[in-house]
Design a protein around this motif. Structure first.
Motif, PDB file in Angstrom:
ATOM      1  N   TYR A 111     -13.602  10.268  -1.131  1.00  0.00           N
ATOM      2  CA  TYR A 111     -12.648   9.416  -1.839  1.00  0.00           C
ATOM      3  C   TYR A 111     -11.676   8.763  -0.857  1.00  0.00           C
ATOM      4  O   TYR A 111     -11.387   7.569  -0.958  1.00  0.00           O
ATOM      5  CB  TYR A 111     -11.875  10.202  -2.895  1.00  0.00           C
ATOM      6  N   LEU A 112     -11.159   9.531   0.089  1.00  0.00           N
ATOM      7  CA  LEU A 112     -10.218   8.982   1.067  1.00  0.00           C
ATOM      8  C   LEU A 112     -10.887   7.913   1.936  1.00  0.00           C
ATOM      9  O   LEU A 112     -10.267   6.897   2.259  1.00  0.00           O
ATOM     10  CB  LEU A 112      -9.617  10.099   1.926  1.00  0.00           C
ATOM     11  N   LYS A 140      -8.855  -0.741   1.441  1.00  0.00           N
ATOM     12  CA  LYS A 140      -7.746  -1.361   2.178  1.00  0.00           C
ATOM     13  C   LYS A 140      -8.281  -2.373   3.190  1.00  0.00           C
ATOM     14  O   LYS A 140      -7.732  -3.468   3.333  1.00  0.00           O
ATOM     15  CB  LYS A 140      -6.914  -0.299   2.896  1.00  0.00           C
ATOM     16  N   HIS A 180     -13.384   6.018   0.949  1.00  0.00           N
ATOM     17  CA  HIS A 180     -13.520   4.874   0.038  1.00  0.00           C
ATOM     18  C   HIS A 180     -12.193   4.117  -0.067  1.00  0.00           C
ATOM     19  O   HIS A 180     -12.166   2.886  -0.038  1.00  0.00           O
ATOM     20  CB  HIS A 180     -13.978   5.363  -1.340  1.00  0.00           C
ATOM     21  N   HIS A 181     -11.105   4.857  -0.170  1.00  0.00           N
ATOM     22  CA  HIS A 181      -9.767   4.257  -0.268  1.00  0.00           C
ATOM     23  C   HIS A 181      -9.466   3.430   0.988  1.00  0.00           C
ATOM     24  O   HIS A 181      -8.913   2.331   0.897  1.00  0.00           O
ATOM     25  CB  HIS A 181      -8.732   5.366  -0.478  1.00  0.00           C
ATOM     26  N   GLN A 182      -9.838   3.937   2.158  1.00  0.00           N
ATOM     27  CA  GLN A 182      -9.616   3.211   3.411  1.00  0.00           C
ATOM     28  C   GLN A 182     -10.482   1.949   3.475  1.00  0.00           C
ATOM     29  O   GLN A 182     -10.043   0.914   3.963  1.00  0.00           O
ATOM     30  CB  GLN A 182      -9.878   4.113   4.620  1.00  0.00           C
ATOM     31  N   LEU A 191      -3.092  11.174  -3.947  1.00  0.00           N
ATOM     32  CA  LEU A 191      -4.446  11.168  -3.409  1.00  0.00           C
ATOM     33  C   LEU A 191      -4.881  12.612  -3.180  1.00  0.00           C
ATOM     34  O   LEU A 191      -4.048  13.469  -2.879  1.00  0.00           O
ATOM     35  CB  LEU A 191      -4.494  10.395  -2.089  1.00  0.00           C
ATOM     36  N   TRP A 217       0.834  -1.208   0.000  1.00  0.00           N
ATOM     37  CA  TRP A 217       0.000   0.000   0.000  1.00  0.00           C
ATOM     38  C   TRP A 217       0.866   1.254   0.000  1.00  0.00           C
ATOM     39  O   TRP A 217       0.574   2.217  -0.705  1.00  0.00           O
ATOM     40  CB  TRP A 217      -0.915   0.032   1.220  1.00  0.00           C
TER      41      TRP A 217
END
Length: 181
Positions: A127-128, A135, A130-132, A116, A107
């Protein structure tokens, strides 16, 4: 290198913010000294082969741009390879800690290739988040089947736990299983 330059407040010497003053400026000698320090830091971190190509540089910004032009390429195949490694990584017969550490390294490498969003707008925040979540899902998908019940429990919680919280829970369960065995 960038981290060291940020820590020493010298990024301006490589990004062009700290321009070279004229030779009659009272700041000229101070700029030259700081530029020389930044040059030496960069030269001391590169391989011997690269050193011979940059040893005669006089300006940290130009040296940095030259190195960036040669090496700072977001390679589509590396990006693909990282996604493939992340998607196919599983715990296997390793500990949760080893699995999580490897996943975290992937990652981190991927994060170094992309930018980002960093503004405080709602779209960026979404978005952040969603990114988490991605993961978290990647971490949970790679766990052994023995953690299936915990995986299901975590996915039913609202809001979803962070990947760090999930790792902590799974790690505690692994420790508990080790004590019982």
């Amino acid at each position: 290198m960038l981290i060291a330059l940020i820590a020493k407040n010298k990024v301006g010497f490589i990004d062009g913010c700290c321009k070279k003053p004229s030779t009659n400026s009272p700041l000229f000698h101070q700029w030259e000294r700081c530029n020389a320090i930044v040059l030496s830091w960069i030269m001391n971190t590169v391989s011997k082969e690269l050193f011979t190509r940059i040893v005669y540089a006089r300006d940290a910004e130009n040296m940095w741009e030259d190195l960036k032009e040669r090496f700072d390429k977001v390679n589509g195949s590396r990006n693909f390879s990282l996604h493939q490694e992340i998607g196919s990584l599983s715990q296997g017969n390793t500990t949760v800690s080893i699995y999580y550490t490897k996943l975290k390294q992937l990652w981190d490498e991927y994060a170094s290739l992309i930018t980002l969003p960093s503004c405080g707008c709602e779209t960026s925040k979404a978005y952040l988040e969603h990114h988490q979540k991605l993961k978290l899902l990647q971490f949970l998908m790679g766990l052994n089947e023995s953690y299936n019940s915990l995986r299901i429990q975590m996915l039913m919680v609202s809001p979803l736990p962070s990947v760090g919280q999930a790792y902590s829970i799974i790690s505690q369960e692994e420790s508990h299983k080790g004590i019982i065995s």
